[in-house]
Design a protein around this motif. Structure first.
Motif, PDB file in Angstrom:
ATOM      1  N   GLY A  67     -17.590 -57.835  28.649  1.00  0.00           N
ATOM      2  CA  GLY A  67     -18.334 -57.858  29.910  1.00  0.00           C
ATOM      3  C   GLY A  67     -19.693 -57.179  29.856  1.00  0.00           C
ATOM      4  N   ASP A 108     -22.465 -59.727  29.512  1.00  0.00           N
ATOM      5  CA  ASP A 108     -22.501 -60.560  30.723  1.00  0.00           C
ATOM      6  C   ASP A 108     -23.219 -59.822  31.846  1.00  0.00           C
ATOM      7  N   HIS A 109     -23.009 -58.501  31.892  1.00  0.00           N
ATOM      8  CA  HIS A 109     -23.694 -57.692  32.900  1.00  0.00           C
ATOM      9  C   HIS A 109     -25.219 -57.772  32.698  1.00  0.00           C
ATOM     10  N   MET A 169     -27.724 -59.131  35.512  1.00  0.00           N
ATOM     11  CA  MET A 169     -28.813 -58.300  36.044  1.00  0.00           C
ATOM     12  C   MET A 169     -30.174 -58.933  35.730  1.00  0.00           C
ATOM     13  N   GLU A 229     -28.075 -51.219  37.532  1.00  0.00           N
ATOM     14  CA  GLU A 229     -27.277 -51.822  38.604  1.00  0.00           C
ATOM     15  C   GLU A 229     -28.203 -52.542  39.589  1.00  0.00           C
ATOM     16  N   GLU A 230     -27.589 -53.378  40.422  1.00  0.00           N
ATOM     17  CA  GLU A 230     -28.387 -54.131  41.394  1.00  0.00           C
ATOM     18  C   GLU A 230     -29.212 -53.226  42.296  1.00  0.00           C
TER      19      GLU A 230
END
Ligand code: PLP
Length: 401
Positions: A298, A301-302, A306, A376-377
């Motif tokens: 993952g 994928d992150h 992002m 992070e978002e």
């Protein structure tokens, strides 16, 4: 002795008048107490942010055991990292060094030696791309071929020819009986965060196979998860014979590596190359720790997810502020925004810094962003707010347009 006639630090950098004394995740803290969102990452280096607990643990544990012992002895963690890197890439073999330029230089030596052991020592020339950057050693500045880096550093290191990045016909036309390899960055870094066209990269592989050339990628900046794959060329379904990497590989600990297939590396026997520090126990403990995190399911994928978020935000900015920004570009979390004529990217970088966001300039008037891959978002939203605010007030104090 320094009688203050000349700076104690050789003045080869234009430094921003700010110093940091602490880092935490995606943030840096300056000595004046101000907090900055770090989308520079020490130029795409601190890929897991600042003070990542797994890296701190690996460094401090190894730091109290053994730092250095030399490559005249076996280094189990070096063996382990090499096996993990080869298991997860095209390569059969890895040489560890301390920087990107050294990794590129290792590859160039390997190219020359490959043709030497094949009985073709005349094949020493390497075709490189315009706008390329391969480091600051004497050889790598001439591989990069940019006048701003080579000016005054002659005589020229021989062996490099340059063609337009992305132009397959020009590349073919540049091949002579002396050509031994093609060297490109799959995504140009200093050149302005420019991804290669997939057909160009695939075409280079075909050209190399047709003419018996080695294909070398410089993934010093675009490798190590930066684009959402372990190495960027995986997006192009094309494998090189040799690849240089560094920057993100150590998460801030200086290290680099040159990876190669067994065929390309076949001449590199004992005595052909070396490095005092390369692959020492302290570096390898950190390199393995970075890879632990990067290979977690993952993780990449992150990065891709992002990357899409920030890319969409940058495209919105281009749409909303066409007089300020003209193009969003890049791959994964290697993203840039090109400033309009009349907006100098360096001025934009400075205005963003004053507003609390760290970015870096790049070629073609681009402001580049290389946020930590753990971003992070919420961080991206914060960065986009600062960009929007800075664009909205550009020319009335927010900048000098
Ligand atoms: C940064 C960089 C280099 C040089 O790396 P150093 O560690 O500064 O020697 C080489 N190639 C590319 C693509 C880079 O981005």
């Amino acid at each position: 002795m320094n009688d203050a006639i000349f700076p104690a630090i050789l003045p080869t950098y234009n430094r921003t008048q700010i110093a940091f004394d602490k880092g935490e995740g995606a943030y840096l803290f300056a000595t004046d107490g101000r907090r900055y969102l770090d989308f520079a990452s020490g130029i795409a280096v601190t890929c897991l942010g600042h003070g990542h607990p797994h890296l701190v643990k690996a460094l401090t544990e190894q730091g109290s055991k053994l730092w250095h012992c030399s490559n005249i002895f076996e280094i189990p963690d070096q063996q382990r990292l090499a096996e993990r890197m080869t298991a997860n890439s095209f390569a059969d073999s890895v040489f560890f060094c301390n920087s990107g330029a050294e990794a590129v230089e290792t590859g160039i030596k390997m190219i020359r030696h490959y043709h030497h052991v094949n009985g073709n020592p005349e094949k020493y020339r390497v075709i490189c791309a315009e706008g390329a950057f391969h480091g600051r050693t004497l050889t790598t500045i001439f591989a990069g071929g940019q006048a701003k880096h080579t000016e005054g550093f002659g005589p020229e290191v021989q062996g490099f020819d340059h063609v337009a990045f992305g132009n397959l016909n020009e590349t073919r036309a540049a091949i002579t009986p002396e050509t031994g390899a093609i060297l490109v960055e799959p995504v140009q870094g200093e050149g302005g965060y420019k991804p290669a066209d997939p057909d160009f990269i695939k075409g280079l592989r075909e050209v190399c196979d047709e003419f018996g050339l080695l294909l070398m990628f410089d993934e010093v900046q675009c490798g190590n998860g930066r684009t959402g794959k372990y190495f960027a060329h995986e997006w192009f379904d094309t494998i090189p014979d040799i690849m240089a990497t560094a920057k993100g590989m150590g998460g801030g600990f200086p290290m680099g590596a040159c990876l190669a297939t067994a065929e390309a590396a076949k001449g590199m026997v004992a005595g052909t190359h070396g490095s005092t520090y390369g692959g020492n126990p302290l570096a390898m403990a950190v390199g393995n720790a970075v890879l632990d995190v990067m290979l977690e399911p993952g993780f990449l994928d992150h990065v891709t997810a992002m990357g899409k978020v920030i890319r969409t935000g940058l495209e919105d900015l281009v749409r909303d502020f066409p007089d300020i920004f003209v193009e969003a570009r890049g791959m994964g979390l290697m993203v840039g925004i090109k400033c309009a004529d009349g907006v100098v990217n360096g001025d934009m970088v400075e205005a963003l810094r004053q507003a609390g966001l760290l970015c870096v300039g790049a070629g073609e008037n681009v402001v580049r962003m290389a946020p930590p891959l753990i971003v992070e978002e919420s961080h991206i939203a914060e960065a986009l707010d600062i960009l929007r605010q800075t664009a909205a007030t550009w020319g009335d104090g927010g900048g000098n347009a």
